[in-house]
Enzyme design. Structure first.
Site, mmCIF file in Angstrom:
data_model
loop_
_atom_site.group_PDB
_atom_site.id
_atom_site.type_symbol
_atom_site.label_atom_id
_atom_site.label_comp_id
_atom_site.label_asym_id
_atom_site.label_seq_id
_atom_site.Cartn_x
_atom_site.Cartn_y
_atom_site.Cartn_z
ATOM 1 N N CYS B 180 0.857 -1.194 0.000
ATOM 2 C CA CYS B 180 0.000 0.000 0.000
ATOM 3 C C CYS B 180 0.889 1.238 0.000
ATOM 4 O O CYS B 180 0.612 2.233 -0.668
ATOM 5 C CB CYS B 180 -0.894 0.063 1.242
ATOM 6 N N HIS B 184 0.759 4.988 -1.481
ATOM 7 C CA HIS B 184 0.028 5.837 -0.526
ATOM 8 C C HIS B 184 0.865 6.321 0.651
ATOM 9 O O HIS B 184 0.357 6.430 1.764
ATOM 10 C CB HIS B 184 -1.192 5.084 0.009
ATOM 11 N N ARG B 228 -12.930 -1.051 -2.045
ATOM 12 C CA ARG B 228 -11.772 -0.200 -2.361
ATOM 13 C C ARG B 228 -10.465 -0.984 -2.141
ATOM 14 O O ARG B 228 -9.557 -0.960 -2.959
ATOM 15 C CB ARG B 228 -11.829 1.061 -1.489
ATOM 16 N N CYS B 232 -7.643 -2.126 -4.799
ATOM 17 C CA CYS B 232 -6.240 -1.709 -4.694
ATOM 18 C C CYS B 232 -5.329 -2.935 -4.631
ATOM 19 O O CYS B 232 -4.257 -2.943 -5.235
ATOM 20 C CB CYS B 232 -6.032 -0.799 -3.480
#
Lengths: 209, 271
Positions: B180, B184, B228, B232
């Site tokens: 992630c 992010h 979501r 992702c």
């Protein structure tokens, strides 16, 4: 007898009490995280659960990202030289393919997703992270711009080989670089990498205009 | 609400001017759809209404409504609950997010079967009627608009969920070596033209957390937070994330804690 029992009981209650007071949240071990992840995913299409088994590099770079601490220089050196040593250069010595096909590969984000059909031809998705041809304004910025890549660097043997190795396995130059190992991980074929190379290095490519 | 749509609309027009022809035609269609939305409001509002009716309807083998569902603030208290989830629940001895708890209440109160509820939680893109799960989630999050994100972190299991979520957030794996954090954890990053929230920054985390679930114009459907993460992880080239799994709950806990203090404004409307 009874009192002894009572004392023993109250002591153990006390110990238990202390234990609950002391036991804060337990930091999960790496093995527990892998186990929790494996229990949270299912194998679909090409995406198997063994994708959750980390390589040494993946583990080291995860910890570096989480703690914000750079890799130990020795570890970095080992990981990078191992990555570089495994780069396969084209057997026929030809590095540049067709830049037009390269552009299509740079645009395509398909491949290796659990949702991909079995015979999907993977793309490189270079535009997700890089500016490449300036005409394409829909590009990301996770990587540096590659606009005029060949015009700025020329195509000496050193540059050509460096670029090949970068695309094959970017970790050869920066262990934790956020760029996929297109050759090493088998994302792109040798022929596809040649085409992407041409997009960056062929003087006729719009990237070098 | 109107202003947000207008901003998105303006962005699209700017993008259209600079795009190659084929992409421009697609963008033209998108603009048409945004026009429609401007006139009609956020389509997720209809879904919220459907969800509310569903929530109050007597259903399942036990023929009861979900009105006595305990989402963490006590039975029957729905407003504001989403902003304090995931949290620890004594009855299951687990940390649960809103979507896990909604499914839990359907099983416990209404007698519905878990395997039926988790079989297909998300509707397909474009046109397919949204699932009951999506409708119920729309209702539950909608009545938390304006509530401050305040995930409890006092129970040991809540802290452990956060710690696992944190590790999972930075866990690089798979053929692309993505975590992630690849997408992010840096300011101002974009994939193509999509801005990527940096969860290390409170304002970014708040904006992301408080606007999910969201109506996705590009899919013509409202999507939940579990979806979501599922999507992702697909881009991350991981295997398929299981709905309501430990990893999804832990990551939502992690993001929610990072977003503490934000103001819920969901379902939002997005690209």
């Amino acid at each position: 007898m009874k009192t002894k029992y009572l004392i023993a009981l109250s002591v153990s209650v006390l110990i238990a009490g202390c234990a609950t007071m002391v036991s804060g949240p337990k930091a999960p071990s790496d093995a527990e995280i892998v186990a929790a992840l494996k229990a949270s995913f299912k194998e679909t299409g090409p995406a198997k659960l063994d994708r959750l088994d980390q390589s040494d590099l993946q583990r080291a770079c995860s910890i570096a990202a989480e703690t914000g601490k750079d890799l130990d220089p020795k570890v970095r050196e080992t990981l990078q030289s191992k990555a570089l040593a495994a780069v396969k250069y084209p057997a026929d010595g030809k590095y540049l393919g067709d830049w037009k096909r390269g552009e299509a590969i740079a645009q395509s984000g398909r491949g290796m997703q659990f949702s991909d059909a079995p015979n999907t031809v993977a793309g490189g998705n270079c535009y997700a992270c890089h500016q490449v041809d300036k005409a394409e304004i829909s590009h990301g910025n996770i990587g540096p711009t590659l606009w005029n890549y060949g015009k700025l660097r020329g195509n000496s043997e050193a540059i050509v080989k460096y670029t090949w190795a970068r695309i094959w396995n970017s970790h050869g130059f920066n262990a934790c670089a956020n760029m996929p190992r297109f050759g090493d991980a088998g994302i792109l074929t040798e022929a596809q990498i040649k085409d992407v190379m041409a997009l960056l290095l062929d003087p006729e490519s719009p990237v070098n205009k | 609400m109107k202003r947000r749509i207008a901003t998105a609309f303006a962005t699209l027009i700017v993008a259209a001017v600079a795009m190659p022809l084929l992409a421009q035609q697609d963008t033209q269609k998108e603009i048409e759809r945004y026009r429609q939305l401007l006139a009609d409001g956020n389509p997720a509002e209809l879904l919220e209404m459907r969800g509310e009716a569903l929530w109050k309807e007597k259903r399942g083998p036990k023929n009861v409504s979900l009105e006595q569902c305990d989402l963490g603030l006590g039975p029957g208290k729905v407003a504001g609950a989403y902003a304090q989830l995931p949290r620890y629940f004594k009855d299951t001895d687990r940390v649960m997010d809103a979507e896990s708890r909604i499914v839990h209440c359907q099983i416990e109160l209404q007698g519905l079967k878990r395997e039926d509820l988790v079989k297909r939680p998300y509707s397909l893109s474009q046109g397919e009627r949204q699932t009951d799960h999506e409708a119920l989630t729309a209702y539950v999050v909608g009545v938390s608009r304006g509530a401050k994100v305040a995930l409890p972190q006092s129970h040991v299991k809540e802290k452990e969920s956060f710690l696992r979520g944190e590790k999972m957030f930075f866990f690089k794996g798979g053929p692309y070596d993505f975590a992630c954090s690849t997408c992010h954890a840096v300011d101002g990053q974009r994939i193509r033209l999509q801005d990527l929230p940096n969860f290390q920054k409170a304002d970014n985390a708040q904006r992301a957390f408080t606007t999910w679930p969201a109506y996705r114009v590009s899919q013509g459907a409202m999507r939940t937070m579990q979806w979501r993460l599922f999507d992702c992880f697909r881009q991350q080239r991981f295997p398929e994330l299981t709905f309501l799994s430990q990893a999804s709950v832990d990551l939502i806990t992690y993001m929610g804690v990072k977003a503490q203090g934000g103001t819920m404004d969901s379902p939002a409307i997005k690209r």
